[in-house]
Motif scaffolding. Structure first.
Motif: not given
Length: 127
Positions: A11, A15, A39, A56
């Motif tokens: 995560r 991204p 994302e 994220r």
């Protein structure tokens, strides 16, 4: 338990930056993508496993997580990732246990070891 498949879930803070790093800088092939927008998820081939970059997080990288990737030639990988702008934490060094290892960091600071198993190492050589 019978495990059929596995992947590491990452995560990142950004991204798009992470997808650029794993896809362009490291040249990992895409296994699959899902979702839409910034994302969306991207799953990369990672040798015998997979790396999923999705979602994220603003959390700092964990000191307990390291990615280990075996490469055919550490010197060649060093040249490639250096040209691509990756942060090289340590150039290739032959370790006391016989493997050649170098360390890089992804855009969030996650440490990645790139490892070469020399032809005469016990992992490859059987007399």
């Amino acid at each position: 338990m019978h495990v059929l498949s596995s992947r590491i879930l990452l995560r990142p803070r950004d991204p798009e930056v992470s997808r650029d790093f794993y896809g362009r800088t490291l040249g990992l092939a895409v296994y699959r993508e899902f979702g839409t927008g910034p994302e969306r998820g991207t799953v990369y081939f990672l040798g015998g496993g997979f790396l999923e970059v999705s979602g994220r997080s603003d959390a700092p990288p964990s000191e307990t997580l390291r990615l280990w990737m075996q490469v055919a030639d550490c010197a060649e990988a060093y040249e490639e990732v250096s040209r691509s702008g990756a942060v090289v934490l340590r150039p290739p060094v032959q370790e006391p246990w016989g493997l050649i290892e170098m360390w890089i960091a992804d855009p969030d600071g996650h440490r990645i070891v790139l490892t070469e198993v020399p032809a005469d190492h016990p992992l490859r050589y059987r007399p």
